[in-house]
Motif scaffolding. Structure first.
Motif, PDB file in Angstrom:
ATOM      1  N   VAL A  88     -13.123  11.489  13.119  1.00 13.49           N
ATOM      2  CA  VAL A  88     -13.462  10.071  13.281  1.00 13.49           C
ATOM      3  C   VAL A  88     -12.976   9.268  12.068  1.00 13.49           C
ATOM      4  O   VAL A  88     -12.379   8.194  12.225  1.00 13.49           O
ATOM      5  N   ALA A  89     -13.214   9.770  10.858  1.00 13.85           N
ATOM      6  CA  ALA A  89     -12.762   9.062   9.654  1.00 13.85           C
ATOM      7  C   ALA A  89     -11.247   8.900   9.658  1.00 13.85           C
ATOM      8  O   ALA A  89     -10.720   7.822   9.354  1.00 13.85           O
ATOM      9  N   GLN A  90     -10.540   9.961  10.012  1.00 15.56           N
ATOM     10  CA  GLN A  90      -9.081   9.878  10.014  1.00 15.56           C
ATOM     11  C   GLN A  90      -8.586   8.963  11.131  1.00 15.56           C
ATOM     12  O   GLN A  90      -7.649   8.194  10.933  1.00 15.56           O
ATOM     13  N   TRP A  91      -9.215   9.006  12.302  1.00 16.15           N
ATOM     14  CA  TRP A  91      -8.808   8.107  13.387  1.00 16.15           C
ATOM     15  C   TRP A  91      -8.994   6.648  12.975  1.00 16.15           C
ATOM     16  O   TRP A  91      -8.116   5.821  13.212  1.00 16.15           O
ATOM     17  N   VAL A  92     -10.124   6.340  12.349  1.00 20.39           N
ATOM     18  CA  VAL A  92     -10.367   4.961  11.900  1.00 20.39           C
ATOM     19  C   VAL A  92      -9.304   4.562  10.873  1.00 20.39           C
ATOM     20  O   VAL A  92      -8.733   3.466  10.940  1.00 20.39           O
ATOM     21  N   GLY A  93      -9.023   5.447   9.925  1.00 23.60           N
ATOM     22  CA  GLY A  93      -7.983   5.170   8.934  1.00 23.60           C
ATOM     23  C   GLY A  93      -6.619   4.939   9.573  1.00 23.60           C
ATOM     24  O   GLY A  93      -5.865   4.047   9.163  1.00 23.60           O
ATOM     25  N   MET A  94      -6.298   5.718  10.591  1.00 25.84           N
ATOM     26  CA  MET A  94      -5.011   5.569  11.285  1.00 25.84           C
ATOM     27  C   MET A  94      -4.944   4.232  12.026  1.00 25.84           C
ATOM     28  O   MET A  94      -3.903   3.565  12.011  1.00 25.84           O
ATOM     29  N   ILE A  95      -6.031   3.849  12.677  1.00 28.30           N
ATOM     30  CA  ILE A  95      -6.050   2.564  13.391  1.00 28.30           C
ATOM     31  C   ILE A  95      -5.843   1.421  12.399  1.00 28.30           C
ATOM     32  O   ILE A  95      -5.018   0.516  12.621  1.00 28.30           O
ATOM     33  N   ILE A  96      -6.549   1.454  11.288  1.00 27.74           N
ATOM     34  CA  ILE A  96      -6.424   0.396  10.291  1.00 27.74           C
ATOM     35  C   ILE A  96      -5.025   0.405   9.688  1.00 27.74           C
ATOM     36  O   ILE A  96      -4.420  -0.651   9.463  1.00 27.74           O
ATOM     37  N   LEU A  97      -4.473   1.589   9.445  1.00 24.70           N
ATOM     38  CA  LEU A  97      -3.117   1.677   8.895  1.00 24.70           C
ATOM     39  C   LEU A  97      -2.091   1.091   9.857  1.00 24.70           C
ATOM     40  O   LEU A  97      -1.142   0.426   9.427  1.00 24.70           O
ATOM     41  N   ALA A  98      -2.265   1.318  11.143  1.00 21.20           N
ATOM     42  CA  ALA A  98      -1.341   0.731  12.122  1.00 21.20           C
ATOM     43  C   ALA A  98      -1.340  -0.787  11.997  1.00 21.20           C
ATOM     44  O   ALA A  98      -0.282  -1.428  12.077  1.00 21.20           O
ATOM     45  N   PHE A  99      -2.517  -1.385  11.750  1.00 19.96           N
ATOM     46  CA  PHE A  99      -2.586  -2.836  11.527  1.00 19.96           C
ATOM     47  C   PHE A  99      -1.927  -3.233  10.209  1.00 19.96           C
ATOM     48  O   PHE A  99      -1.289  -4.275  10.111  1.00 19.96           O
ATOM     49  N   ALA A 100      -2.083  -2.392   9.179  1.00 18.67           N
ATOM     50  CA  ALA A 100      -1.469  -2.686   7.880  1.00 18.67           C
ATOM     51  C   ALA A 100       0.050  -2.672   7.982  1.00 18.67           C
ATOM     52  O   ALA A 100       0.733  -3.378   7.239  1.00 18.67           O
ATOM     53  N   LEU A 101       0.590  -1.881   8.887  1.00 19.93           N
ATOM     54  CA  LEU A 101       2.038  -1.774   9.057  1.00 19.93           C
ATOM     55  C   LEU A 101       2.588  -2.733  10.101  1.00 19.93           C
ATOM     56  O   LEU A 101       3.794  -2.954  10.169  1.00 19.93           O
ATOM     57  N   HIS A 102       1.733  -3.298  10.912  1.00 18.18           N
ATOM     58  CA  HIS A 102       2.158  -4.134  12.040  1.00 18.18           C
ATOM     59  C   HIS A 102       3.032  -5.299  11.593  1.00 18.18           C
ATOM     60  O   HIS A 102       2.718  -5.994  10.646  1.00 18.18           O
ATOM     61  N   GLY A 103       4.142  -5.491  12.312  1.00 14.19           N
ATOM     62  CA  GLY A 103       4.999  -6.640  12.084  1.00 14.19           C
ATOM     63  C   GLY A 103       6.035  -6.459  11.005  1.00 14.19           C
ATOM     64  O   GLY A 103       6.810  -7.373  10.743  1.00 14.19           O
ATOM     65  N   ARG A 104       6.094  -5.339  10.371  1.00 17.06           N
ATOM     66  CA  ARG A 104       7.087  -5.093   9.331  1.00 17.06           C
ATOM     67  C   ARG A 104       8.227  -4.273   9.927  1.00 17.06           C
ATOM     68  O   ARG A 104       8.000  -3.210  10.492  1.00 17.06           O
ATOM     69  N   ALA A 105       9.442  -4.764   9.785  1.00 19.30           N
ATOM     70  CA  ALA A 105      10.593  -4.160  10.464  1.00 19.30           C
ATOM     71  C   ALA A 105      10.751  -2.677  10.135  1.00 19.30           C
ATOM     72  O   ALA A 105      10.894  -1.854  11.034  1.00 19.30           O
ATOM     73  N   LEU A 106      10.729  -2.321   8.861  1.00 16.55           N
ATOM     74  CA  LEU A 106      10.926  -0.924   8.486  1.00 16.55           C
ATOM     75  C   LEU A 106       9.703  -0.056   8.753  1.00 16.55           C
ATOM     76  O   LEU A 106       9.773   1.150   8.707  1.00 16.55           O
ATOM     77  N   ALA A 107       8.566  -0.696   9.006  1.00 18.40           N
ATOM     78  CA  ALA A 107       7.333   0.059   9.231  1.00 18.40           C
ATOM     79  C   ALA A 107       7.064   0.321  10.702  1.00 18.40           C
ATOM     80  O   ALA A 107       6.127   1.031  11.028  1.00 18.40           O
ATOM     81  N   ARG A 108       7.874  -0.228  11.589  1.00 19.63           N
ATOM     82  CA  ARG A 108       7.592  -0.073  13.023  1.00 19.63           C
ATOM     83  C   ARG A 108       7.545   1.390  13.441  1.00 19.63           C
ATOM     84  O   ARG A 108       6.705   1.785  14.238  1.00 19.63           O
TER      85      ARG A 108
END
Length: 187
Positions: A88-108
């Motif tokens: 659960v902790a890692q899933w939450v971290g992954m979801i938040i990280l996806a938002f942190a990377l959202h919209g950045r060309a090299l991070a897609r």
């Protein structure tokens, strides 16, 4: 009864060595995840969101280490509770990280890999719960389903790490990864 039903010393020693290696690898995996989260603390294009993600991933890493220190064959209840909390902790971290990377060309690529890995792990976890409850997914094999649920998280961590290394090397910039991500057009 005789010796036919008694395991040999060599087979017991071999089984112990295999279990120790597996638990040691789990502990190392958790340490790598925790250290990686700490090292990547301030490098995300969206710093606040990235830091929150790193907190959850570091917690997940510590819990992975605890899973290794609490082997299932010796501490089944504690092992299961810690493994669930870790997921659960890692899933939450992954979801938040996806938002942190959202919209950045090299991070897609990293964001897409994060979302796909998250979905695979969660589906594997649902199948795992079904299997240990005696449901129809038992036919798939408990070990395979457990690997899908939990080892997907390990593979994801390594893959995102390699992507981040490749991104920083290909742009030949400063070590701050946030500088290597391109801002979306129009922002």
């Amino acid at each position: 009864m005789g010796d036919c039903c008694q395991p040999s010393y060599a087979s017991l020693r071999s089984a112990f060595a295999a279990a120790a290696a597996a638990n040691g690898a789990t502990i190392a995996n958790g340490a790598f995840l925790t250290v990686g989260a700490i090292l990547l603390w301030a490098v995300w294009p969206r710093p606040r969101t990235g830091k929150i993600a790193m907190v959850f991933l570091a917690i997940g890493g510590v819990l992975v280490m605890m899973v290794g220190f609490l082997p299932w064959d010796l501490f089944p209840e504690a092992h299961g509770a810690v493994a669930l909390t870790q997921a659960v902790a890692q899933w939450v971290g992954m979801i938040i990280l996806a938002f942190a990377l959202h919209g950045r060309a090299l991070a897609r690529g990293s964001a897409a890999l994060t979302i796909v890995s998250l979905l695979i792990s969660m589906i594997g976890f649902v199948l795992f719960i079904d299997a240990i409850s005696g449901g129809p997914s038992t036919a798939l094999g408990l070990g395979i389903i457990e690997r899908i649920a939990f080892d997907t998280l390990t593979i994801w961590g390594a893959a995102v790490g390699f992507i981040l290394l490749a991104t920083t090397r290909s742009t030949r910039s400063t070590p701050k990864i946030a500088d290597t991500f391109e801002a979306p057009a129009g922002r």
